[in-house]
Write a protein that holds these residues in place. Structure first.
Motif, PDB file in Angstrom:
ATOM      1  N   LEU A  91      28.060  52.377  34.210  1.00  0.00           N
ATOM      2  CA  LEU A  91      29.290  52.324  34.257  1.00  0.00           C
ATOM      3  C   LEU A  91      29.785  53.445  35.216  1.00  0.00           C
ATOM      4  CD1 LEU A  91      30.994  51.330  30.881  1.00  0.00           C
ATOM      5  CD2 LEU A  91      30.436  49.819  32.758  1.00  0.00           C
ATOM      6  N   THR A  92      30.512  53.255  35.977  1.00  0.00           N
ATOM      7  CA  THR A  92      31.220  54.234  36.800  1.00  0.00           C
ATOM      8  C   THR A  92      31.877  55.358  35.972  1.00  0.00           C
ATOM      9  OG1 THR A  92      33.403  53.272  37.317  1.00  0.00           O
ATOM     10  CG2 THR A  92      31.417  52.926  38.907  1.00  0.00           C
ATOM     11  N   VAL A  93      32.056  56.491  36.561  1.00  0.00           N
ATOM     12  CA  VAL A  93      33.077  57.526  35.829  1.00  0.00           C
ATOM     13  C   VAL A  93      34.196  57.093  35.403  1.00  0.00           C
ATOM     14  CG1 VAL A  93      33.973  59.794  36.157  1.00  0.00           C
ATOM     15  CG2 VAL A  93      31.776  59.457  36.835  1.00  0.00           C
ATOM     16  N   ALA A  94      34.932  56.346  36.216  1.00  0.00           N
ATOM     17  CA  ALA A  94      36.175  55.787  35.894  1.00  0.00           C
ATOM     18  C   ALA A  94      36.099  54.779  34.774  1.00  0.00           C
ATOM     19  CB  ALA A  94      36.639  55.023  36.973  1.00  0.00           C
ATOM     20  N   ASP A  95      34.935  54.034  34.869  1.00  0.00           N
ATOM     21  CA  ASP A  95      35.042  53.127  33.703  1.00  0.00           C
ATOM     22  C   ASP A  95      34.602  53.666  32.437  1.00  0.00           C
ATOM     23  OD1 ASP A  95      36.221  50.886  35.180  1.00  0.00           O
ATOM     24  OD2 ASP A  95      34.021  50.092  36.029  1.00  0.00           O
ATOM     25  N   ASN A  96      33.920  54.542  32.661  1.00  0.00           N
ATOM     26  CA  ASN A  96      33.208  55.278  31.191  1.00  0.00           C
ATOM     27  C   ASN A  96      34.467  56.045  30.713  1.00  0.00           C
ATOM     28  OD1 ASN A  96      30.391  55.975  30.305  1.00  0.00           O
ATOM     29  ND2 ASN A  96      30.123  55.564  32.626  1.00  0.00           N
ATOM     30  N   ILE A  97      35.323  56.539  31.358  1.00  0.00           N
ATOM     31  CA  ILE A  97      36.390  57.313  30.745  1.00  0.00           C
ATOM     32  C   ILE A  97      37.463  56.303  30.454  1.00  0.00           C
ATOM     33  CG2 ILE A  97      38.606  58.642  31.558  1.00  0.00           C
ATOM     34  CD1 ILE A  97      36.828  60.044  33.550  1.00  0.00           C
ATOM     35  N   GLY A  98      37.771  55.209  31.130  1.00  0.00           N
ATOM     36  CA  GLY A  98      38.421  53.974  30.789  1.00  0.00           C
ATOM     37  C   GLY A  98      38.025  53.166  29.683  1.00  0.00           C
ATOM     38  N   PHE A  99      36.683  53.158  29.180  1.00  0.00           N
ATOM     39  CA  PHE A  99      36.229  52.402  28.018  1.00  0.00           C
ATOM     40  C   PHE A  99      36.754  52.218  26.971  1.00  0.00           C
ATOM     41  CE2 PHE A  99      32.967  51.239  24.680  1.00  0.00           C
ATOM     42  CZ  PHE A  99      32.432  49.992  25.232  1.00  0.00           C
ATOM     43  N   PRO A 100      37.153  53.514  26.210  1.00  0.00           N
ATOM     44  CA  PRO A 100      38.275  53.644  24.938  1.00  0.00           C
ATOM     45  C   PRO A 100      39.415  52.747  25.151  1.00  0.00           C
ATOM     46  CG  PRO A 100      37.322  55.693  25.334  1.00  0.00           C
ATOM     47  CD  PRO A 100      36.960  55.050  26.580  1.00  0.00           C
ATOM     48  N   LEU A 101      40.015  52.695  26.535  1.00  0.00           N
ATOM     49  CA  LEU A 101      41.199  52.071  26.701  1.00  0.00           C
ATOM     50  C   LEU A 101      40.746  50.514  26.704  1.00  0.00           C
ATOM     51  CD1 LEU A 101      42.591  54.078  29.495  1.00  0.00           C
ATOM     52  CD2 LEU A 101      43.442  54.425  26.944  1.00  0.00           C
ATOM     53  N   ASP A 102      39.697  50.153  26.991  1.00  0.00           N
ATOM     54  CA  ASP A 102      39.273  48.767  27.091  1.00  0.00           C
ATOM     55  C   ASP A 102      39.034  48.064  25.801  1.00  0.00           C
ATOM     56  OD1 ASP A 102      39.281  49.185  29.696  1.00  0.00           O
ATOM     57  OD2 ASP A 102      37.090  49.340  29.868  1.00  0.00           O
ATOM     58  N   VAL A 103      38.585  49.066  24.891  1.00  0.00           N
ATOM     59  CA  VAL A 103      38.298  48.679  23.520  1.00  0.00           C
ATOM     60  C   VAL A 103      39.693  48.257  22.831  1.00  0.00           C
ATOM     61  CG1 VAL A 103      37.484  49.094  21.289  1.00  0.00           C
ATOM     62  CG2 VAL A 103      36.287  49.456  23.540  1.00  0.00           C
ATOM     63  N   ARG A 114      46.217  56.663  33.395  1.00  0.00           N
ATOM     64  CA  ARG A 114      45.523  57.392  32.222  1.00  0.00           C
ATOM     65  C   ARG A 114      43.992  58.110  32.774  1.00  0.00           C
ATOM     66  NH1 ARG A 114      47.120  60.701  28.902  1.00  0.00           N
ATOM     67  NH2 ARG A 114      45.476  60.471  27.571  1.00  0.00           N
ATOM     68  N   ILE A 115      43.313  57.337  33.399  1.00  0.00           N
ATOM     69  CA  ILE A 115      41.910  57.734  34.066  1.00  0.00           C
ATOM     70  C   ILE A 115      42.411  58.827  34.663  1.00  0.00           C
ATOM     71  CG2 ILE A 115      40.049  56.982  35.398  1.00  0.00           C
ATOM     72  CD1 ILE A 115      40.002  54.308  33.819  1.00  0.00           C
ATOM     73  N   ALA A 116      43.300  58.441  35.963  1.00  0.00           N
ATOM     74  CA  ALA A 116      43.416  59.469  36.889  1.00  0.00           C
ATOM     75  C   ALA A 116      43.689  60.964  36.214  1.00  0.00           C
ATOM     76  CB  ALA A 116      44.331  58.931  38.020  1.00  0.00           C
ATOM     77  N   GLU A 117      44.802  60.914  35.317  1.00  0.00           N
ATOM     78  CA  GLU A 117      45.352  62.018  34.713  1.00  0.00           C
ATOM     79  C   GLU A 117      44.332  62.786  34.006  1.00  0.00           C
ATOM     80  OE1 GLU A 117      49.203  62.181  31.476  1.00  0.00           O
ATOM     81  OE2 GLU A 117      48.535  60.107  32.336  1.00  0.00           O
ATOM     82  N   VAL A 118      43.654  62.165  32.987  1.00  0.00           N
ATOM     83  CA  VAL A 118      42.515  63.152  32.388  1.00  0.00           C
ATOM     84  C   VAL A 118      41.320  63.247  33.294  1.00  0.00           C
ATOM     85  CG1 VAL A 118      43.141  61.809  30.148  1.00  0.00           C
ATOM     86  CG2 VAL A 118      41.217  60.990  31.438  1.00  0.00           C
ATOM     87  N   ALA A 119      41.022  62.597  34.320  1.00  0.00           N
ATOM     88  CA  ALA A 119      39.937  62.965  35.204  1.00  0.00           C
ATOM     89  C   ALA A 119      40.539  64.430  35.815  1.00  0.00           C
ATOM     90  CB  ALA A 119      39.449  61.869  36.286  1.00  0.00           C
ATOM     91  N   SER A 120      41.678  64.288  36.287  1.00  0.00           N
ATOM     92  CA  SER A 120      42.298  65.496  37.069  1.00  0.00           C
ATOM     93  C   SER A 120      42.295  66.649  36.101  1.00  0.00           C
ATOM     94  CB  SER A 120      43.515  65.186  37.927  1.00  0.00           C
ATOM     95  OG  SER A 120      44.672  65.540  37.031  1.00  0.00           O
TER      96      SER A 120
END
Ligand code: ADP
Ligand code: ADP
Length: 225
Positions: A91-103, A114-120
């Protein structure tokens, strides 16, 4: 208010190893507590019980005043960061970070936001389309930490998150983690065997030896001897 409490918690693994013995410990809301001790003293076992990945053999874990023994891991408002990052390689970094949201099920716009926020917050906003293999060790751990906070946990558990990084990266990230945790109002239970890490990061240090809570206090109170 107490965010996390262990009440007389013991853990005996099948085979008879007593990993944790009668540990009682409270972590206040917003407090940064470091569990310090040598390898094998029961630090990870304590985190696993707080996370709900392991049930105490006796005693109780209390989260926000509620006995957590029957609360499943996903509903505890607790998330965990591991020494080995545990990123999904495909998975990309974005999808790794987003994974808990997908679940959890999350609207597209909100997910991206949310992904942009925590990545920044972790300074990896420009790495979102990469895969873990294309990141440095420090960047991988940043991605793993971003993933851990993306759902807004109340409590963040960190298991030797800096141990696989070189010394320079380590000291920079120490300060960053502490200041980010403070700005987010996170309660942190942080495991390390590194005394300097404990001294520089902790509001309070809990020293473990052979599964027993040996000493507890502010950084200048423990290990003066
Ligand atoms: P630490 O995190 O401080 O290194 P651990 O909590 O991982 O300590 O381990 C505490 C003790 O429990 C050690 O003696 C370890 O060998 C043992 N242990 C850890 N996990 C297991 C397991 N799944 N099964 C049996 N024994 C375990
Ligand atoms: P849980 O039981 O709560 O799902 P896990 O120990 O399975 O906890 O996973 C902890 C974290 O590590 C989760 O954020 C999960 O997304 C991630 N993870 C688990 N297994 C893998 C794996 N094989 N590769 C990458 N990430 C993983």
């Amino acid at each position: 208010m107490t965010a996390v409490a262990l009440r007389d918690v013991s853990l005996v693994y099948p085979g008879g190893t007593v990993a944790v013995k009668d540990v009682s410990l409270s972590v206040a809301d917003g407090e940064f507590v470091v569990l310090l001790g040598p390898s094998g003293c029961g630090k990870s076992s304590i985190l696993r019980m707080v996370a709900g990945l392991q049930r105490p053999s006796s005693g109780h874990v209390v989260l926000g005043g509620v006995e957590a023994d029957d609360v499943p891991a996903r509903s505890r408002g607790v998330s965990m960061v591991f020494q080995d990052f545990a990123l999904y390689p495909h998975l990309t970094v974005a999808d790794n970070i987003g994974f808990p949201l997908d679940v959890g099920g999350c609207a597209r716009d909100e997910r991206a936001e949310r992904i942009a926020e925590v990545a920044s917050a972790f300074d990896i906003g420009d790495l979102l389309s990469r895969r873990p293999a294309e990141l440095s060790g420090g960047q991988r751990q940043r991605a793993a930490m971003a993933r851990a906070i993306v759902r807004g946990p109340r409590v963040l558990l960190m298991d030797e998150p800096l141990s696989n990084l070189d010394a320079v990266l380590r000291s920079g990230l120490r300060a960053e983690i502490v200041s980010l945790a403070r700005s987010l109002g996170l309660t942190v239970l942080y495991v390390t065997h590194d005394q300097i890490e404990a001294q520089t990061m902790a509001d309070r240090i809990a020293v473990l030896r052979d599964g027993v809570l040996e000493d507890e206090g502010q950084p200048d109170e423990v290990y003066r001897h």
